[in-house]
Enzyme design. Structure first.
Site, PDB file in Angstrom:
ATOM      1  N   TYR A 134      -2.031   0.324  10.715  1.00  0.00           N
ATOM      2  CA  TYR A 134      -2.114  -0.313   9.252  1.00  0.00           C
ATOM      3  C   TYR A 134      -0.922  -0.402   8.584  1.00  0.00           C
ATOM      4  O   TYR A 134      -0.501  -1.296   8.177  1.00  0.00           O
ATOM      5  CB  TYR A 134      -3.257   0.241   8.640  1.00  0.00           C
TER       6      TYR A 134
ATOM      7  N   THR B   4       0.733  -1.391   0.114  1.00  0.00           N
ATOM      8  CA  THR B   4       0.031   0.136  -0.017  1.00  0.00           C
ATOM      9  C   THR B   4       0.791   1.210   0.050  1.00  0.00           C
ATOM     10  O   THR B   4       1.846   1.427   0.568  1.00  0.00           O
ATOM     11  CB  THR B   4      -1.070  -0.064   1.168  1.00  0.00           C
TER      12      THR B   4
ATOM     13  N   GLU C  51       0.121   3.771   1.733  1.00  0.00           N
ATOM     14  CA  GLU C  51       0.160   4.149   3.184  1.00  0.00           C
ATOM     15  C   GLU C  51       1.485   3.815   3.689  1.00  0.00           C
ATOM     16  O   GLU C  51       2.011   4.197   4.890  1.00  0.00           O
ATOM     17  CB  GLU C  51      -0.562   3.422   4.038  1.00  0.00           C
TER      18      GLU C  51
ATOM     19  N   LYS D  35       1.583  -3.377   7.312  1.00  0.00           N
ATOM     20  CA  LYS D  35       1.894  -3.553   6.069  1.00  0.00           C
ATOM     21  C   LYS D  35       3.319  -3.588   5.727  1.00  0.00           C
ATOM     22  O   LYS D  35       3.931  -4.205   4.830  1.00  0.00           O
ATOM     23  CB  LYS D  35       1.097  -2.682   5.123  1.00  0.00           C
TER      24      LYS D  35
HETATM   25  P1  NAP Z   1     -11.326  -4.843   1.462  1.00  0.00           P
HETATM   26  O1  NAP Z   1     -12.703  -4.489   0.586  1.00  0.00           O
HETATM   27  O2  NAP Z   1     -11.599  -4.383   3.057  1.00  0.00           O
HETATM   28  O3  NAP Z   1     -11.373  -6.428   1.532  1.00  0.00           O
HETATM   29  C1  NAP Z   1     -10.442  -7.036   2.435  1.00  0.00           C
HETATM   30  C2  NAP Z   1     -10.537  -8.406   2.294  1.00  0.00           C
HETATM   31  O4  NAP Z   1      -9.928  -9.307   3.439  1.00  0.00           O
HETATM   32  C3  NAP Z   1     -12.275  -8.973   2.539  1.00  0.00           C
HETATM   33  O5  NAP Z   1     -12.662 -10.191   1.667  1.00  0.00           O
HETATM   34  C4  NAP Z   1     -12.350  -9.315   4.041  1.00  0.00           C
HETATM   35  O6  NAP Z   1     -13.419 -10.276   4.374  1.00  0.00           O
HETATM   36  C5  NAP Z   1     -10.963 -10.123   4.161  1.00  0.00           C
HETATM   37  N1  NAP Z   1     -10.570 -10.303   5.445  1.00  0.00           N
HETATM   38  C6  NAP Z   1     -10.247  -9.311   6.305  1.00  0.00           C
HETATM   39  N2  NAP Z   1      -9.807 -10.086   7.621  1.00  0.00           N
HETATM   40  C7  NAP Z   1      -9.655 -11.046   7.318  1.00  0.00           C
HETATM   41  C8  NAP Z   1      -9.238 -12.243   7.789  1.00  0.00           C
HETATM   42  N3  NAP Z   1      -8.729 -12.039   9.298  1.00  0.00           N
HETATM   43  N4  NAP Z   1      -9.049 -13.609   7.376  1.00  0.00           N
HETATM   44  C9  NAP Z   1      -9.465 -13.538   6.138  1.00  0.00           C
HETATM   45  N5  NAP Z   1     -10.114 -12.753   5.253  1.00  0.00           N
HETATM   46  C10 NAP Z   1      -9.899 -11.249   5.958  1.00  0.00           C
HETATM   47  O7  NAP Z   1     -10.137  -4.523   0.904  1.00  0.00           O
HETATM   48  P2  NAP Z   1      -9.813  -3.864  -0.687  1.00  0.00           P
HETATM   49  O8  NAP Z   1      -9.787  -2.443  -1.027  1.00  0.00           O
HETATM   50  O9  NAP Z   1     -10.293  -4.821  -1.429  1.00  0.00           O
HETATM   51  O10 NAP Z   1      -8.172  -4.168  -0.523  1.00  0.00           O
HETATM   52  C11 NAP Z   1      -7.632  -5.453  -0.911  1.00  0.00           C
HETATM   53  C12 NAP Z   1      -6.134  -5.574  -0.169  1.00  0.00           C
HETATM   54  O11 NAP Z   1      -5.361  -4.442  -0.541  1.00  0.00           O
HETATM   55  C13 NAP Z   1      -6.125  -5.312   1.366  1.00  0.00           C
HETATM   56  O12 NAP Z   1      -5.132  -5.972   1.702  1.00  0.00           O
HETATM   57  C14 NAP Z   1      -5.857  -3.734   1.523  1.00  0.00           C
HETATM   58  O13 NAP Z   1      -5.294  -3.740   2.465  1.00  0.00           O
HETATM   59  C15 NAP Z   1      -4.859  -3.543   0.223  1.00  0.00           C
HETATM   60  N6  NAP Z   1      -4.841  -2.188  -0.269  1.00  0.00           N
HETATM   61  C16 NAP Z   1      -6.124  -1.714  -0.716  1.00  0.00           C
HETATM   62  C17 NAP Z   1      -5.867  -0.462  -1.372  1.00  0.00           C
HETATM   63  C18 NAP Z   1      -7.042   0.386  -1.838  1.00  0.00           C
HETATM   64  O14 NAP Z   1      -7.167   1.422  -2.070  1.00  0.00           O
HETATM   65  N7  NAP Z   1      -8.241  -0.517  -1.942  1.00  0.00           N
HETATM   66  C19 NAP Z   1      -4.791   0.251  -1.650  1.00  0.00           C
HETATM   67  C20 NAP Z   1      -3.472  -0.450  -1.237  1.00  0.00           C
HETATM   68  C21 NAP Z   1      -3.786  -1.902  -0.526  1.00  0.00           C
HETATM   69  P3  NAP Z   1     -14.804  -9.770   4.759  1.00  0.00           P
HETATM   70  O15 NAP Z   1     -15.507  -9.418   3.597  1.00  0.00           O
HETATM   71  O16 NAP Z   1     -15.269 -10.985   5.412  1.00  0.00           O
HETATM   72  O17 NAP Z   1     -14.734  -8.601   5.404  1.00  0.00           O
HETATM   73  O1  F7E Z   2      -9.196   7.954   3.614  1.00  0.00           O
HETATM   74  C1  F7E Z   2      -9.625  11.432   4.803  1.00  0.00           C
HETATM   75  C2  F7E Z   2      -8.821  10.719   5.520  1.00  0.00           C
HETATM   76  O2  F7E Z   2     -10.282   5.907   4.370  1.00  0.00           O
HETATM   77  C3  F7E Z   2      -8.851   8.755   2.535  1.00  0.00           C
HETATM   78  C4  F7E Z   2      -7.445   2.115   2.038  1.00  0.00           C
HETATM   79  O3  F7E Z   2      -8.095   1.227   0.950  1.00  0.00           O
HETATM   80  O4  F7E Z   2      -6.011   3.474   0.641  1.00  0.00           O
HETATM   81  C5  F7E Z   2      -7.086   3.527   1.725  1.00  0.00           C
HETATM   82  O5  F7E Z   2      -6.727   4.001   2.858  1.00  0.00           O
HETATM   83  C6  F7E Z   2      -8.600  10.140   3.056  1.00  0.00           C
HETATM   84  C7  F7E Z   2      -7.878  10.093   4.476  1.00  0.00           C
HETATM   85  O6  F7E Z   2      -8.678   5.731   2.642  1.00  0.00           O
HETATM   86  C8  F7E Z   2     -12.996  11.184   5.843  1.00  0.00           C
HETATM   87  O7  F7E Z   2      -8.468  11.042   6.785  1.00  0.00           O
HETATM   88  C9  F7E Z   2     -11.654  12.852   5.496  1.00  0.00           C
HETATM   89  O8  F7E Z   2      -6.971  11.234   4.340  1.00  0.00           O
HETATM   90  O9  F7E Z   2     -10.817   6.686   2.014  1.00  0.00           O
HETATM   91  P1  F7E Z   2      -9.939   6.689   3.358  1.00  0.00           P
HETATM   92  P2  F7E Z   2      -7.127   5.849   3.073  1.00  0.00           P
HETATM   93  O10 F7E Z   2      -6.705   6.004   4.495  1.00  0.00           O
HETATM   94  O11 F7E Z   2      -6.184   6.537   2.103  1.00  0.00           O
HETATM   95  C10 F7E Z   2      -4.788   2.852   1.015  1.00  0.00           C
HETATM   96  C11 F7E Z   2      -3.909   2.915  -0.145  1.00  0.00           C
HETATM   97  C12 F7E Z   2      -5.064   1.627   1.745  1.00  0.00           C
HETATM   98  O12 F7E Z   2      -4.040   0.910   1.706  1.00  0.00           O
HETATM   99  C13 F7E Z   2      -6.033   1.438   2.579  1.00  0.00           C
HETATM  100  O13 F7E Z   2      -6.395   0.099   2.948  1.00  0.00           O
HETATM  101  O14 F7E Z   2      -9.794  11.041   3.349  1.00  0.00           O
HETATM  102  N1  F7E Z   2     -11.208  11.567   5.050  1.00  0.00           N
HETATM  103  N2  F7E Z   2     -12.956  12.545   5.792  1.00  0.00           N
HETATM  104  C14 F7E Z   2     -12.022  10.624   5.587  1.00  0.00           C
HETATM  105  N3  F7E Z   2     -11.664   9.297   5.284  1.00  0.00           N
HETATM  106  C15 F7E Z   2     -12.814   8.549   5.699  1.00  0.00           C
HETATM  107  N4  F7E Z   2     -12.718   7.264   5.639  1.00  0.00           N
HETATM  108  N5  F7E Z   2     -13.932   9.129   6.280  1.00  0.00           N
HETATM  109  C16 F7E Z   2     -14.068  10.288   6.272  1.00  0.00           C
HETATM  110  O15 F7E Z   2     -15.249  10.718   6.671  1.00  0.00           O
END
Ligand code: NAP
Ligand code: F7E
Length: 344
Positions: free
Chosen positions: A157, A133, A135, A161
């Protein structure tokens, strides 16, 4: 022989798109779902195959990334060609409230899979993708960020990671496992979880437009993100595992937007005329009649904020020949039309 893939986190946003993608590529897809009190396979309904279906190409198993025995048993039974570790407690703000669980799932989860590959002597057969990520860059605000940028994670988080990132490299170097880290910047879609900011904004502004909600409460309006479409990003995961050598890649659109500007784009597309007033926690947006439709609330601010993320994905563009098909405008339109139609 069809290739077999095993996806941890198949029920999530990326897992569901990746399963669709791999099925189209003729894989047999195995996925791990957790037991939950209400059904958590909604994102897979359209591709789900009941157990009685003969020659299934999508097979779901119960398991949990925090449970070594289920992880090791599944890998032993399936002997997949490719494993995608997408399972994680993926919400940054929640990680401040459940830091130990986040470390267990997000850091040790990767270790459990890598160790199971080794334990089952699958080092030569099974390739591994780790969902890293942006992050990881955290407080390092020097942009754009690429594979050489110093990591400075700023949440439980991000720190979890970071462990997963390095243990993936360690197993690659120590045991010759084909293991890759994708360092993915934010990616969204109609299937994005409802508490991430893009989906939260779109759902609330659609409801406000339809007079089903009065006010949207947000936290920091000024953090900047590089937002892409999840469909583009799962393609990059697969590409990484098709290369000759295992490597780590940044995946990003190379465009950055603030949360506030994201709100403005969505409001404009919905023909909601808003004007911003005030500063800091008192900043708000009012509509034509003077009613407050967006306000800030302390509960959505984080103990530590990552303010500035912008990816430099030149390595992936060159070596993987990857580039995104969706821009921000198209991503937002896709999410809005899906929300308004009420379907995934
Ligand atoms: P998501 O929608 O939150 O999906 C997470 C998945 O992990 C869900 O299937 C969840 O199951 C499963 N999970 C959580 N805890 C688990 C456990 N203890 N054992 C088995 N499965 C578990 O996340 P996403 O956006 O698809 O992201 C996929 C991956 O990429 C994650 O690792 C995230 O950290 C990483 N990532 C995401 C982004 C982004 O912007 N989306 C960017 C960078 C990295 P449930 O459905 O049961 O909750
Ligand atoms: O926040 C701001 C918040 O929760 C984005 C995950 O997929 O991407 C994701 O993490 C920004 C942050 O995503 C609200 O403070 C303002 O600056 O949508 P987010 P994230 O934290 O960037 C990374 C790459 C991952 O790996 C993660 O798994 O938006 N913000 N107001 C808010 N965020 C939330 N959630 N809710 C608010 O009301």
């Amino acid at each position: 022989m069809k290739k077999k893939a095993l996806i941890f986190g198949i029920t999530g946003q990326d897992g569901s798109y990746l399963a669709e993608f791999l099925l189209k590529k003729n894989y047999i897809v195995h996925g791990v779902k957790r037991r939950s009190s209400s059904i958590n396979t909604g994102r897979l309904d359209h591709i789900y195959q009941e157990p009685h279906v003969k020659k299934r190409t999508l097979i779901l198993h119960y398991g949990d990334i925090t449970d070594s025995l289920s992880v090791t048993r599944l890998i032993k039974e399936i002997k997949p060609n490719e494993i995608y570790n997408l399972a994680a407690q993926s919400h940054v703000q929640v990680s401040f409230e459940s830091p130990e669980y986040t470390a267990n799932a997000d850091a040790l989860g990767a270790l459990r899979i890598l160790e199971a590959i080794r334990f089952n002597k699958l080092e030569k057969k099974t390739k591994f993708y780790q969902a890293g990520t942006s992050e990881l860059f955290g407080l390092n605000e020097k942009t754009p960020q690429n594979e050489k940028t110093l990591f400075h994670p700023a949440s439980p988080y991000g720190v979890a990671k970071l462990y997963a990132h390095w243990i993936t490299i360690n197993y690659r170097q120590a045991y010759n496992i084909f293991a890759c880290n994708g360092i993915l910047f934010n990616h969204e879609s109609p299937r994005r979880g409802e508490t991430f900011v893009t989906q939260k904004i779109i759902q609330a502004l659609c409801k406000i437009k339809l007079k089903k909600q009065k006010t949207l409460y947000l936290g920091n309006l000024y953090s900047k993100r590089d937002w892409g479409h999840a469909k583009d990003f799962v393609r990059a995961m697969w590409l990484m595992l098709q290369q000759k050598k295992p490597q780590d890649f940044v995946i990003s659109t190379e465009n950055q937007t603030s949360v506030k500007n994201f709100v403005n784009i969505v409001a404009k597309k919905l023909k909601l005329k808003i004007k911003w007033r005030g500063k800091g926690i008192n900043e708000k947006a009012i509509d034509e009649t003077g009613k407050t439709i967006i306000a800030c609330h302390t509960s959505y601010y984080r103990p530590l904020e990552v303010n500035n993320l912008l990816g430099d994905s030149r390595k992936a563009r060159k070596q993987l020949k990857w580039k995104p098909k969706f821009n921000l405008d198209e991503l937002i339109s896709d999410m809005i039309s899906s929300e308004l139609s009420g379907y995934y």
